[in-house]
Write an enzyme that holds these catalytic residues in place. Structure first.
Site, PDB file in Angstrom:
ATOM      1  CG  HIS A 160      -1.818  -1.173   1.334  1.00 51.96           C
ATOM      2  ND1 HIS A 160      -2.922  -1.341   0.527  1.00 51.96           N
ATOM      3  CD2 HIS A 160      -1.763  -2.276   2.135  1.00 51.96           C
ATOM      4  CE1 HIS A 160      -3.518  -2.486   0.832  1.00 51.96           C
ATOM      5  NE2 HIS A 160      -2.842  -3.070   1.800  1.00 51.96           N
ATOM      6  CG  ASP A 163      -2.101  10.842  -4.555  1.00 51.97           C
ATOM      7  OD1 ASP A 163      -1.870  11.974  -4.099  1.00 51.97           O
ATOM      8  OD2 ASP A 163      -2.555  10.649  -5.704  1.00 51.97           O
ATOM      9  CG  HIS A 165      -5.879  14.399  -4.129  1.00 52.53           C
ATOM     10  ND1 HIS A 165      -7.026  14.400  -4.893  1.00 52.53           N
ATOM     11  CD2 HIS A 165      -5.256  13.225  -4.409  1.00 52.53           C
ATOM     12  CE1 HIS A 165      -7.096  13.274  -5.591  1.00 52.53           C
ATOM     13  NE2 HIS A 165      -6.042  12.534  -5.304  1.00 52.53           N
ATOM     14  CG  HIS A 200      -6.355   8.120  -3.605  1.00 51.05           C
ATOM     15  ND1 HIS A 200      -5.725   7.351  -4.568  1.00 51.05           N
ATOM     16  CD2 HIS A 200      -6.297   9.398  -4.057  1.00 51.05           C
ATOM     17  CE1 HIS A 200      -5.325   8.129  -5.561  1.00 51.05           C
ATOM     18  NE2 HIS A 200      -5.653   9.384  -5.287  1.00 51.05           N
ATOM     19  CB  CYS A 201      -4.246   3.095  -1.355  1.00 55.82           C
ATOM     20  SG  CYS A 201      -2.859   1.945  -1.476  1.00 55.82           S
ATOM     21  CG  HIS A 211      -5.280  -0.845  -3.272  1.00 54.31           C
ATOM     22  ND1 HIS A 211      -4.408  -1.043  -2.226  1.00 54.31           N
ATOM     23  CD2 HIS A 211      -5.071  -1.883  -4.123  1.00 54.31           C
ATOM     24  CE1 HIS A 211      -3.694  -2.136  -2.434  1.00 54.31           C
ATOM     25  NE2 HIS A 211      -4.069  -2.666  -3.590  1.00 54.31           N
ATOM     26  CG  MET A 216      -6.359   2.151   1.205  1.00 49.73           C
ATOM     27  SD  MET A 216      -5.382   0.683   1.067  1.00 49.73           S
ATOM     28  CE  MET A 216      -4.209   1.000   2.380  1.00 49.73           C
ATOM     29  CG  HIS A 321     -30.708  18.124  -0.310  1.00 50.04           C
ATOM     30  ND1 HIS A 321     -30.851  19.491  -0.320  1.00 50.04           N
ATOM     31  CD2 HIS A 321     -31.863  17.626   0.196  1.00 50.04           C
ATOM     32  CE1 HIS A 321     -32.048  19.809   0.156  1.00 50.04           C
ATOM     33  NE2 HIS A 321     -32.681  18.696   0.479  1.00 50.04           N
ATOM     34  CD  GLU A 344     -31.949  23.484  -4.460  1.00 50.28           C
ATOM     35  OE1 GLU A 344     -32.029  24.300  -5.386  1.00 50.28           O
ATOM     36  OE2 GLU A 344     -32.831  22.658  -4.199  1.00 50.28           O
ATOM     37  CB  THR A 345     -28.204  20.166  -3.925  1.00 49.95           C
ATOM     38  OG1 THR A 345     -29.448  19.698  -3.398  1.00 49.95           O
ATOM     39  CG2 THR A 345     -27.388  18.971  -4.387  1.00 49.95           C
ATOM     40  CG  HIS A 371     -31.239  15.461  -3.831  1.00 50.06           C
ATOM     41  ND1 HIS A 371     -32.103  15.442  -4.904  1.00 50.06           N
ATOM     42  CD2 HIS A 371     -32.009  15.650  -2.744  1.00 50.06           C
ATOM     43  CE1 HIS A 371     -33.337  15.641  -4.473  1.00 50.06           C
ATOM     44  NE2 HIS A 371     -33.304  15.775  -3.162  1.00 50.06           N
TER      45      HIS A 371
HETATM   46 CU   LIG Z   1      -3.701   0.112  -0.722  1.00 43.62          CU
END
Ligand SMILES: [Cu+2]
Length: 407
Positions: A160, A163, A165, A200-201, A211, A216, A321, A344-345, A371
């Site tokens: 594993h 990353d 962001h 995330h992986c 993954h 993950m 929502h 609202e959304t 929604h």
């Molecule tokens: Cu992984």
């Protein structure tokens, strides 16, 4: 050596894999690609896997061959952040006190069998950070450094990495954090952008969505040092955080339509690729399972309480929502941009996290949903807030209870 080909019998394989010298399509760099495909060769993923391997090789070489100066850590204070399981948030300051911090955290890449839907018996060998889907919410301030110790338990089946962001360089750290079972790695990066970000992986090629779609992923919230603000610069504060991870699963089924059960993490690899290639999730849920945040798992709040809803969606677009409420302030993107108001959304782009702030004004049950109501009702993306307090008839009142229609 177990059937997942842990590197224990080839001592040099770890570096060789990262340098691409023993790469064979999905096999080497992605771990399970080499060992979990009894039914079919990974032909259709080979190109993506090879390209991904090249990226990782570049990332490692960039740092290995660099003569860059060590980071200047003077002026930083070390603090430890104890991560907690979703939907909760770790202890943190909304407004940073003192100078920048090095925020130390630890995550284990735990592989565990999880029930996705008790009604159908659908289960998954989830790939997780710290055992939860989503992974824990991390919170720091802009200008802080995050120092992660990432540990892969010795009994894991797979390699594993992570990353972020929110980070800069080396595939978000993905190129520098590959850990095989029984290994740990430490990565430090500076949080230069304020906002909510997914992590995330990303072990390479087809293993990346595999993954991610096995749970993950998670979110980090990088707060401005002086806290959240409205468009006029006035401070905005919350009383609590509700942390949602929207997870799309693609669970293989047998010829009768029943969900398959697998003995170990990774056994579903080939079947999962087929299911993922449909782009139609069998489940799309909050916090790992259908109903995880309803019933006994429902979130609690009080009238007058201001909740910051942090929503991570690593792979699919979502449009949350709050049924019966609103997004008073919504940051779909950066915290340095003015928040949207009275929504609202709102929109959570796949591959990101977003935050919405709301102050409850009425008691009762509120449903927090994607929604796309098909996804909410049929795929699972529904959570509940149960809110205590006094009803306000100024805001809403049933003037006449249901009665037979007058002739
Ligand atoms: Cu992984």
């Amino acid at each position: 050596m177990n059937r997942f080909g842990k590197s224990i019998d080839t001592p040099t394989s770890r570096r060789n894999v990262l340098r691409g010298s023993v790469l064979a399509g999905a096999a080497a760099v992605t771990g399970a690609g080499a060992f979990a495909m009894p039914r079919r060769a990974p032909l259709r993923t080979a190109r993506a896997d090879a390209a991904s391997a090249h990226l990782h090789k570049v990332a490692e070489q960039m740092t290995a061959e660099s003569d860059a100066k060590p980071a200047d850590l003077s002026g930083y204070t070390r603090v430890r952040q104890e991560l907690v399981a979703p939907p909760f948030a770790p202890e943190h300051e909304q407004v940073a006190t003192g100078g920048p911090k090095i925020v130390e955290i630890t995550m284990d890449t735990t592989e565990r069998l999880m029930m996705v839907d008790e009604d159908t018996g659908a289960s998954i060998w989830a790939l997780t950070y710290n055992g939860s889907v989503p992974g824990p919410l991390i919170i720091c301030h802009e200008g802080d450094m995050v120092e992660l110790t990432l540990r892969n338990p010795a009994d894991s089946m797979m390699e594993h990495n992570i990353d972020f962001h929110a980070s800069t360089g080396a595939l978000g750290g993905g190129g520098l954090t590959h850990v095989y079972p029984g290994e740990e790695v430490v990565l430090r990066w500076k949080a230069t952008k304020a906002g909510c970000f997914t992590y995330h992986c990303a072990p390479g090629g087809a293993m990346i969505p595999y993954h991610v779609c096995h749970g993950m992923n998670g979110a980090i919230m990088v707060l401005p040092r002086d806290g959240l603000k409205d468009a006029a610069g006035n401070p905005l504060r919350y009383d609590s955080i509700a942390y949602f991870g929207e997870q799309d699963y693609y669970l293989p089924r047998d010829e009768n339509g029943d969900y398959r059960f697998y003995e170990a993490a990774g056994d579903d690899y080939a079947d999962s690729l087929d299911a993922m290639a449909t782009l139609v999730p069998t489940h799309q849920v909050f916090n790992g399972a259908v109903g995880a945040l309803t019933g006994d798992g429902a979130l609690k709040a009080k009238v007058g309480e201001t909740v910051l809803m942090v929503h991570n969606s690593c792979n699919v677009d979502s449009r949350p929502h709050l049924i019966g409420g609103h997004g008073d302030y919504v940051w779909e993107t950066s915290f340095t941009d003015p928040p949207l108001t009275n929504m609202e959304t709102w929109f959570v782009r796949g591959g990101c996290a977003a935050a919405a702030m709301y102050t409850f004004e009425q008691p009762g049950v509120y449903a927090y949903v994607n929604h796309n109501l098909i996804i909410a009702a049929l795929k699972g993306a529904t959570a509940h807030f149960v809110v205590d307090g006094q009803w306000n008839n100024d805001l809403m009142e049933q003037v006449v209870a249901p009665r037979p229609t007058e002739a």
